[in-house]
Write a protein that holds these residues in place. Structure first.
Motif, short mmCIF file in Angstrom:
data_model
loop_
_atom_site.label_atom_id
_atom_site.label_comp_id
_atom_site.label_asym_id
_atom_site.label_seq_id
_atom_site.Cartn_x
_atom_site.Cartn_y
_atom_site.Cartn_z
N VAL A 44 -15.37 -6.45 -0.32
CA VAL A 44 -14.99 -6.65 -1.72
C VAL A 44 -14.80 -8.14 -1.94
O VAL A 44 -14.53 -8.89 -1.00
N GLY A 45 -14.92 -8.56 -3.20
CA GLY A 45 -14.83 -9.99 -3.50
C GLY A 45 -13.49 -10.40 -4.08
O GLY A 45 -13.38 -11.46 -4.70
N ASN A 46 -12.44 -9.57 -3.87
CA ASN A 46 -11.13 -9.88 -4.45
C ASN A 46 -10.04 -9.79 -3.37
O ASN A 46 -9.30 -8.80 -3.30
N PRO A 47 -9.91 -10.83 -2.53
CA PRO A 47 -8.90 -10.80 -1.46
C PRO A 47 -7.47 -10.65 -1.99
O PRO A 47 -6.63 -10.04 -1.34
N THR A 48 -7.20 -11.18 -3.18
CA THR A 48 -5.84 -11.11 -3.75
C THR A 48 -5.42 -9.65 -3.92
O THR A 48 -4.30 -9.27 -3.56
N ALA A 49 -6.32 -8.83 -4.47
CA ALA A 49 -6.01 -7.41 -4.68
C ALA A 49 -5.82 -6.70 -3.34
O ALA A 49 -4.89 -5.90 -3.16
N TRP B 93 0.85 -1.20 0.00
CA TRP B 93 0.00 0.00 0.00
C TRP B 93 0.88 1.25 0.00
O TRP B 93 0.65 2.19 -0.77
N ALA B 94 1.90 1.26 0.86
CA ALA B 94 2.82 2.40 0.94
C ALA B 94 3.55 2.59 -0.38
O ALA B 94 3.69 3.72 -0.87
N GLU B 95 3.98 1.49 -0.97
CA GLU B 95 4.70 1.54 -2.25
C GLU B 95 3.82 2.13 -3.36
O GLU B 95 4.27 2.96 -4.15
N ARG B 96 2.55 1.71 -3.39
CA ARG B 96 1.61 2.23 -4.40
C ARG B 96 1.48 3.75 -4.31
O ARG B 96 1.26 4.42 -5.31
N HIS B 97 1.57 4.28 -3.08
CA HIS B 97 1.41 5.71 -2.88
C HIS B 97 2.73 6.48 -2.87
O HIS B 97 2.75 7.70 -2.69
N SER C 267 -4.83 4.63 11.20
CA SER C 267 -5.29 4.33 12.56
C SER C 267 -6.59 3.52 12.56
O SER C 267 -6.88 2.81 13.52
N VAL C 268 -7.37 3.60 11.48
CA VAL C 268 -8.61 2.81 11.41
C VAL C 268 -8.33 1.32 11.17
O VAL C 268 -9.25 0.50 11.18
N GLU C 269 -7.06 0.97 10.94
CA GLU C 269 -6.68 -0.43 10.73
C GLU C 269 -6.43 -1.16 12.05
O GLU C 269 -6.25 -2.37 12.08
N GLN C 270 -6.39 -0.39 13.15
CA GLN C 270 -6.05 -0.99 14.44
C GLN C 270 -7.10 -2.02 14.87
O GLN C 270 -8.30 -1.78 14.72
N GLY C 271 -6.64 -3.15 15.36
CA GLY C 271 -7.56 -4.18 15.84
C GLY C 271 -7.12 -5.56 15.39
O GLY C 271 -5.98 -5.76 14.94
N THR C 272 -8.01 -6.52 15.52
CA THR C 272 -7.70 -7.91 15.15
C THR C 272 -8.25 -8.23 13.77
O THR C 272 -9.42 -7.99 13.48
N ASP D 198 -4.31 -3.10 -2.06
CA ASP D 198 -5.43 -2.29 -2.55
C ASP D 198 -6.45 -2.12 -1.41
O ASP D 198 -7.50 -2.76 -1.40
N ILE D 199 -6.12 -1.25 -0.45
CA ILE D 199 -6.97 -1.12 0.75
C ILE D 199 -7.58 0.27 0.90
O ILE D 199 -8.20 0.57 1.92
N ASP D 200 -7.42 1.15 -0.10
CA ASP D 200 -7.90 2.53 0.04
C ASP D 200 -9.40 2.62 0.32
O ASP D 200 -9.83 3.47 1.11
N THR D 201 -10.21 1.76 -0.32
CA THR D 201 -11.66 1.84 -0.09
C THR D 201 -12.00 1.47 1.36
O THR D 201 -12.92 2.03 1.95
#
Length: 369
Positions: free
Chosen positions: A340-345, A153-157, A191-196, A350-353
């Protein structure tokens, strides 16, 4: 112009106008001018740390100003594109304008989300720690998958990343890792990624091919700055040095340069082994410890406020996202319901959404409290 198209452009223009107001373009332009003057000073690089901060802030603010002015120009051009396409009856040009409208909608929405990041530490860089939780070797493998996801994700940006410490598991994957995302607003965004996080799949480590559920924890805290005050008594620290190691016990270097610091009163343990000298690794580990202590202090203060409010605190940071690879393919956020239905992406960064949905969800919660 087609009334539906005119209404869509008007709607986009109104959203962009509100974004421009929040970003305060006049102030942003003035900030850029002031930073350009500072960056042009002949003695700027006498203080390298300050110089890097100045040039980084200048680059970020120039990028923000360019981004919003470019969007306004493209929106003006879009109107002209539709008018020309209709005047000439050119179906290909209409299709091109439709594609540009969809792109603009996504980009303006993404910029609008950025304006929602107004928390005390949201502008800061992020310190991310991943840990394998329940699920044995599958959990360690999942933690490594998540690490790759964030690095991609960081690399994409185009964001720089510094990995401070990686503790490899024996069979596969990692027990834990700590890394820094060096970008403005990285903390507010991530920060919204925090958790399990939870993974369901056919385990590649089970010779009977059974389905396995495993878990990995994500912690995201803001990087400390010089203005932050965290007093650490050296007597309360246990400092161990050891030899850095890679996967499968492979040595990264041949000296005892890796440093592990234990803060005895809280039990917080931090490590750094990113192939520097012992002195540099100790300084980096101390910065990580300060960030963790600052975050702990902030959480304790928030817990007191929550107790006064009588809401008992928030538990949303527990299990927050499921990645299902079998018997069907899906990634779903359990708080926002975004899926989303594409775990590979997604696992490829690809986590922006998900980030945008999380930021909007958090802002909505804050509005209700």
């Amino acid at each position: 112009m087609n009334p539906d198209v005119a209404a869509a452009i008007k709607d986009l223009s109104a959203t962009l106008t509100s974004v421009e107001a929040v970003m305060d373009l006049a102030k942003l332009a003035a900030d850029v001018e002031a930073l350009e003057a500072e960056a042009a000073r002949p003695d700027l690089w006498d203080d390298q740390e300050n110089a890097q901060k100045v040039t980084s802030r200048l680059s970020h603010k120039q990028g923000e100003l360019r981004r919003v002015t470019d969007l306004r120009q493209r929106l003006d051009d879009l109107e002209v594109m539709y008018e020309l396409a209709e005047a000439e009856g050119d179906a290909d040009m209409v299709a091109e304008a439709d594609a540009e409208q969809a792109k603009l909608r996504d980009e303006i929405s993404s910029l609008e989300v950025r304006t929602l990041l107004s928390g005390e530490y949201d502008e800061r860089e992020a310190l991310v720690t991943l840990r394998a939780e329940a699920g044995g070797v599958d959990a360690a493998d999942f933690a490594e998958m998540l690490m790759r996801m964030y690095l991609r994700w960081a690399e994409r940006h185009g964001y720089a990343v510094e990995v401070y410490d990686t503790s490899y598991a024996e069979e596969a994957g990692i027990k834990s890792a700590t890394f820094r995302i060096k970008a403005p607003y990285a903390y507010g965004t991530l920060s919204v990624e925090q958790g399990t996080h939870r993974l369901v799949r056919i385990s590649p480590f089970d010779n009977q091919g059974r389905r396995q559920t495993s878990f990995a924890g994500v912690e995201v805290i803001p990087v400390v700055e010089q203005s932050d005050r965290v007093d650490i008594d050296e007597k309360e620290l246990r400092i161990d040095v050891y030899r850095s190691s890679g996967p499968g016990g492979q040595g990264v270097n041949t000296t005892d340069s890796a440093v592990r610091i234990t803060h005895i009163p809280t039990g917080i343990v931090v490590s750094c082994q990113n192939e520097r000298s012992q002195l540099q690794n100790k300084a980096t580990a101390m910065a990580v410890l300060q960030a963790k202590l600052l975050e702990r202090q902030r959480q304790e203060e928030q817990a007191k406020i929550d107790a006064l409010k009588g809401d008992g605190g928030s538990s949303w940071g527990n299990q927050m996202r499921s990645y299902v690879l079998h018997p069907y393919q899906m990634v779903k956020d359990l708080r926002t319901e975004h899926e989303v239905g594409n775990p590979t992406a997604v696992l490829d960064g690809d986590i922006d959404t998900f980030l945008e949905a999380g930021i909007r969800w958090r802002r909505q919660l804050q509005g209700q409290s």
